[in-house]
Write an enzyme that holds these catalytic residues in place. Sequence first.
Site, PDB file in Angstrom:
ATOM      1  N   ARG A 177      35.300  33.529  34.391  1.00 53.67           N
ATOM      2  CA  ARG A 177      34.055  33.810  35.108  1.00 53.67           C
ATOM      3  C   ARG A 177      33.239  34.951  34.504  1.00 53.67           C
ATOM      4  NH1 ARG A 177      37.103  35.834  40.579  1.00 53.67           N
ATOM      5  NH2 ARG A 177      37.891  37.845  39.868  1.00 53.67           N
ATOM      6  N   SER A 300      34.581  41.858  31.946  1.00 49.61           N
ATOM      7  CA  SER A 300      33.617  42.422  32.888  1.00 49.61           C
ATOM      8  C   SER A 300      34.232  42.324  34.282  1.00 49.61           C
ATOM      9  CB  SER A 300      32.278  41.675  32.829  1.00 49.61           C
ATOM     10  OG  SER A 300      32.343  40.410  33.430  1.00 49.61           O
ATOM     11  N   GLU A 374      35.240  46.966  29.453  1.00 53.96           N
ATOM     12  CA  GLU A 374      34.716  46.303  30.649  1.00 53.96           C
ATOM     13  C   GLU A 374      33.204  46.493  30.660  1.00 53.96           C
ATOM     14  OE1 GLU A 374      36.190  44.551  33.014  1.00 53.96           O
ATOM     15  OE2 GLU A 374      38.342  44.916  32.734  1.00 53.96           O
TER      16      GLU A 374
END
Length: 412
Positions: A177, A300, A374
């Site tokens: 995702r 992320s 991230e």
Amino acid sequence: MIPRIVVVLLSVLAVVTARRSYEGYKVYGIVPESPDEAEILYQIRQSNPDLDFWHLTKQPGDEARVLVAPKDQRSFLIKLIRHGLHYQEVISDVEGTLAPYNEPRTRGMSLDRDVSTSYLRHNEINEYLQTLSQKYPSLVSVEEAGTSYEGRSIKTITINKKPGNAVVFLDAGIHAREWIAPATALYAIEQLVEHSSENQEVLSNLTWVIMPVVNPDGYEFSHETDRFWRKTRKPTGKTCKGTDGNRNFDYHWGEVGASTQACADTFRGETAFSEPETRAVRDAVMKLKGSCKFYLSLHSYGNYILYPWGWTSKLPETWEAIDEVAQAGAEAIKQSTGSRYTVGSSTNVLYAAAGGSDDWAFAVAEVPISITMELPGGGNGGFNPPPSSIEKIVNESWVGIKAMALKVAQMF
């Protein structure tokens, strides 16, 4: 005979109706005010695998975000109230936020423009890599690193292969995702290949090997069916599918922070390297053992530059060298855009999560600088920056990636 237009409409309807609905789902924000409250949130996550924690750290004052199904909302809020945790409803209609992402992407633009303005699908990404190898044959080569469970080709692109060069290995898309991660990897490729003259400082002494989509099955599933799907797609039991690729690497595999429950989003897998996708990363990195000096995995979301260990709060003996590289990336971004990144070991900044790719690359593949970045969040929830935000995020991220690579080039 059924008219062709009817067949097309029925096909479109089948795709639309196949999408998972998030009607009634809500996202809650909880800000722990102390380390004890942060620990309570962590324990709630560990004991409730149906709750989808989008963001969670150890840091008091850092808002956690949790996606909660309608059936779980009452019991979840009771838990928060019982523990005195303050919360707010961040997204009251999750399904409504997904409409822009369910629309077909406008075609007709060149792929190089698409890289920073839209989320390319897996086949488009592979086409882009192939186009670059044909257009820049002296600079670029493309190889198949492996095949996913559903038969998709997992490719790497090698840029500026020269004997004696230190190698940077960059991957993205372990978690399905996290669309902005492959988009950032593609932007890095574009900069290194199509704008090579502007990036000679990170090309002259470095070879780059980039795997833009580690988990193509999950990536495609998140586009077509379930926007917030995280794992791979290989069946793991009678009713569950998928393994968390970033819990599946064979270093302290199956320990803290890795679930044994097959349906959990952090399921460790049936064995270490049970997934063809993680084996593809393993094999590609091990081929570079000795020459690979910098492993970078893009995820992320959350403005963090993290390094080993993910299985313990202890630090590696050489942590200062890794920290120097990570700090260089964070400082470059701060100077460029003002955005602030938190730097530190995964366990000390976030939470322990054994079986991660960066721990494995550092300890087993012996890559001296191993980092997880991230990337910034976007949209209402974090995982879904709108296409209009891609360019800003990938530009900023490239500033940090380039600064870290430059520091590695100076070290080695």
